[in-house]
Design an enzyme around this catalytic site. Structure first.
Site, PDB file in Angstrom:
ATOM      1  CB  CYS A 275      -0.992  -0.012   1.160  1.00 19.37           C
ATOM      2  SG  CYS A 275      -0.271   0.088   2.815  1.00 19.37           S
ATOM      3  CG  HIS A 333      -4.834   1.042   3.557  1.00 21.13           C
ATOM      4  ND1 HIS A 333      -3.972   0.428   2.670  1.00 21.13           N
ATOM      5  CD2 HIS A 333      -5.847   1.548   2.803  1.00 21.13           C
ATOM      6  CE1 HIS A 333      -4.466   0.538   1.444  1.00 21.13           C
ATOM      7  NE2 HIS A 333      -5.591   1.225   1.497  1.00 21.13           N
ATOM      8  CG  ASP A 356      -6.390   3.022  -1.492  1.00 21.65           C
ATOM      9  OD1 ASP A 356      -5.267   2.721  -1.938  1.00 21.65           O
ATOM     10  OD2 ASP A 356      -6.884   2.503  -0.479  1.00 21.65           O
TER      11      ASP A 356
END
Length: 685
Positions: A275, A333, A356
């Site tokens: 991530c 995250h 994202d």
């Protein structure tokens, strides 16, 4: 009559780069400018001088097959929604005239071709010259949809080519340096190629070019193209197994290596990303395209696969966390926020938008996410686009902790505060953490630091209520943030809430875990029995020694859990905490720190002290955009416990400004990478 023709065109690169604040792209073969601001172009004429009564100029700008044709006028009045070409009569050289070309503040981003023609009244003869320029968004222009109002914000979120990514846990946040590299050779070209290779461009070039005026559209395209799940995207994700066919995500130090490797490989996905790598590379691309961008970390981030805003976690009766649920909580995250207006949603949704690129769930059939207005997430405006329910769950879901015994549920409690307990980014102009939790949710109480979430739970929290129904409470908290090479010391506070004595079994369990996965097997445990008088409070002090955790933890975290069992009623209560152990830092010292100029060799020293209980060895890597060409690698000899290493090296700065010098030491006998960085001010000679 003597003829008139255009011999050459000068795009006045240095002047335009400075005017458009794109001088970081001076290495690009093409002129790089920002929309909504004029470009000065000088013409070299051959033959007679220009006659303002009989001669006129015409400009054509082309993006693919789209084009705009416009006469060159003598009016300087420009319209922010239309292309305009004009001559400044106050400074007009008839032999070598200059013209100004102004693009709309909503012009499409891309690589343009330019054609300038000279025509003579009453004659069909004309001559022309050609040029090229790259047009980016303009956060300095009030009419642009990415306008951001303060110069320090533009400096940080567009121009800054280095930063910090935050990892670890909410209790003990850790930072790692990252080089965004947006001005490094080949990065701009890779970012433009990313737009060209998108499925939208491949399907309908014309429509894609027309849509590129909108930062919302650009954000969705880039979010999908950073991962390679649906297209020829940049990065392939991998979260399990080994990384022998690529690079371990924890070893990347900047975006430049990833984007240039992608381009040089013929646009095959780079292996591998997780991530923070996906987000950091997207931040680079958006800054290159002129869209203000920052990297965000959400601690205790929920991945809610069934959209019920509940994450279930299962434990054994002795405190071992079990892999029994498709839902999960990531310790952290990482995504990005981009600043833009949302004309599609109304002005109330302008500002920071979540995007994202990590492939988790499909949006519109594609692995991408956003842009979701942060304001809409806070107010749970799930009626709006894009992907607000998914991001809302990431920061707001409840956690149900369940203890199983022989397949049967013997305890169940709910925690409403742990998910999204800390959301942060890098502070403008400073290598520090800025907390922005309140932007995403209505915060009830301050975020815990070194004491555990459960210990700081308010009396009316669901966690405390669940514990009080059993007649006992348990709290797990650390003395201080754990440090590599030192024992992990923690306390277990047990409260008997009833007016009767209790005999209680105490089970303590520690498991190594990666930030996004369920824990592995138990590596440390202890069990015992304690007796509590009516209403008594007991505090047990425990520790895990370095020799017990060093070989299994490394860069991973520890899931620590305690289960109490009332031996009379068989009722159970649980407290858990996931902790990270702070790694030692590499220290970088520069010999002549206040007199660093481009082109002059500088001397520096990296220092590392081994905090571990056994010898370590590894490879030291040095990097720094604008300071070091490529990377420098050194093999470190085995170093005894508590011993120190000093490594001297030299570098030659190539660019003026504040640059980040990075050092990372990848240990060969421990799953750990030690990092350090130094901000270096390179002054003009």
């Amino acid at each position: 009559m003597q003829t008139l023709c255009i011999l050459n065109v000068n795009l006045e690169k240095s002047e335009n780069l400075e005017r458009h604040r794109t001088d970081g792209f001076s290495n690009s073969e093409e002129l790089v400018v920002r929309r909504g601001a004029p470009i000065r172009v000088s013409l070299q004429l051959e033959g007679r001088a220009f006659n303002t009564k009989t001669d006129y100029l015409r400009v054509q700008v082309m993006l693919g097959r789209l084009y705009v044709l416009m006469p060159v006028t003598y009016s300087k009045r420009i319209c922010p929604t239309r292309w305009k070409a004009y001559i400044d009569q106050e400074d007009f050289d008839l032999k070598n005239p200059s013209i100004f070309i102004s693009s709309p503040a909503s012009a499409s981003v891309g690589s343009y071709r330019l054609k300038i023609s000279v025509l003579i009244r009453g004659s069909k003869k004309k001559t022309c010259v050609f040029g090229k320029f790259i047009l980016l968004c303009n956060p300095w222009c009030r009419a642009d949809g990415v306008y951001i109002p303060f110069e320090d914000q533009r400096e940080e979120y567009i121009q800054n080519d280095s930063g910090l990514l935050f990892i670890g846990t909410a209790m003990n946040p850790a930072s790692r340096p990252w080089s965004f590299d947006q001005f490094e050779p080949g990065v701009l070209e890779a970012c433009l190629k990313l737009l060209e290779l998108s499925p939208q461009h491949q399907k309908d070039t014309r429509i894609d070019y027309l849509n590129r005026k909108n930062p919302v559209y650009i954000g969705r395209v880039v979010s999908a193209m950073i991962n390679s799940e649906d297209d020829r995207g940049v990065l392939k994700g991998k979260w399990e197994g080994d990384f022998k066919q690529g690079v371990n995500p924890s070893l990347w130090t900047g975006s430049g290596d990833i984007l240039t490797q992608w381009a040089e490989s013929g646009f095959s996905p780079v292996k591998f990303g997780q991530c923070w790598v996906f987000a950091a590379v997207m931040c680079t691309v958006m800054r290159v395209l002129g869209i203000p961008c920052r990297v965000i970390t959400n601690y205790n981030s929920a991945h809610d696969t069934n959209d019920n805003l509940v994450i279930e976690e299962f434990y054994s009766e002795t405190g071992q966390k079990l892999n029994r649920s498709k839902d999960s909580i990531w310790n952290f995250h990482v995504w990005v926020e981009c600043w833009m207006t949302r004309r599609d949603l109304g002005s109330g949704m302008d500002g920071w938008q979540v995007l994202d690129p990590t492939p988790q769930e499909r949006s519109g059939g594609v692995f991408c996410c956003g842009p979701a207005p942060v304001k809409a997430i806070k107010d749970r405006r799930i009626d709006l686009v894009f992907d607000i329910p998914f991001v809302y769950a990431e920061v707001n879901a409840d956690i149900h902790s369940i203890i199983l015994s022989k397949g049967r549920v013997v305890s169940h409690n709910k925690d409403t505060e742990r998910v999204g307990s800390l959301i942060c980014t890098k502070t403008i102009g400073s290598p520090r953490q800025q907390t922005i939790t309140g932007n995403y949710k209505y915060v009830k109480s301050p975020t815990p630091t070194t004491s555990s979430r459960s210990f700081t739970a308010s009396e009316d929290s669901t966690l405390s209520r669940a514990g009080s129904s059993t007649g006992m409470l348990v709290f797990l908290y650390l003395d201080k943030a754990p440090v590599a090479g030192e024992p992990v010391r923690f306390n277990v506070k047990i409260v008997n809430t009833q007016r009767a004595a209790k005999r209680i079994k105490v089970h303590l369990n520690a498991q190594a875990k990666e930030y996004n996965n369920s824990p592995s097997d138990t590596f440390w445990e202890t069990h015992g029995v304690t007796e509590l008088a009516p209403m008594e409070v007991v505090v047990l002090q425990e520790q895990i020694l370095p020799a017990q955790y060093e070989d299994v933890v490394g860069d991973n975290l520890i899931n620590l859990a305690v289960v109490l069992e009332d031996m009379a009623s068989q009722q159970r209560v649980l407290a858990s905490e996931e902790i990270n152990i702070t790694s030692p830092q590499l220290t970088i010292k520069i010999a002549s720190e206040n007199s660093i100029v481009p082109g002059e060799t500088q001397s520096a020293t990296v220092t590392f002290t081994n905090p571990f209980s056994h010898m370590v060895a590894g490879v030291l890597t040095l990097a720094g955009a604008g300071l070091i060409q490529g990377k420098i690698h050194f093999r470190m000899l085995p170093l005894h416990p508590r011993a120190s290493m000093n490594h001297r090296f030299t570098f030659v700065p190539s660019k003026v400004g504040t640059k980040m010098l990075q050092a990372s030491l990848t240990l060969s006998n421990i799953n750990s990478t030690i990092r350090g960085f130094k901000m270096v001010s390179v002054n003009r000679a």
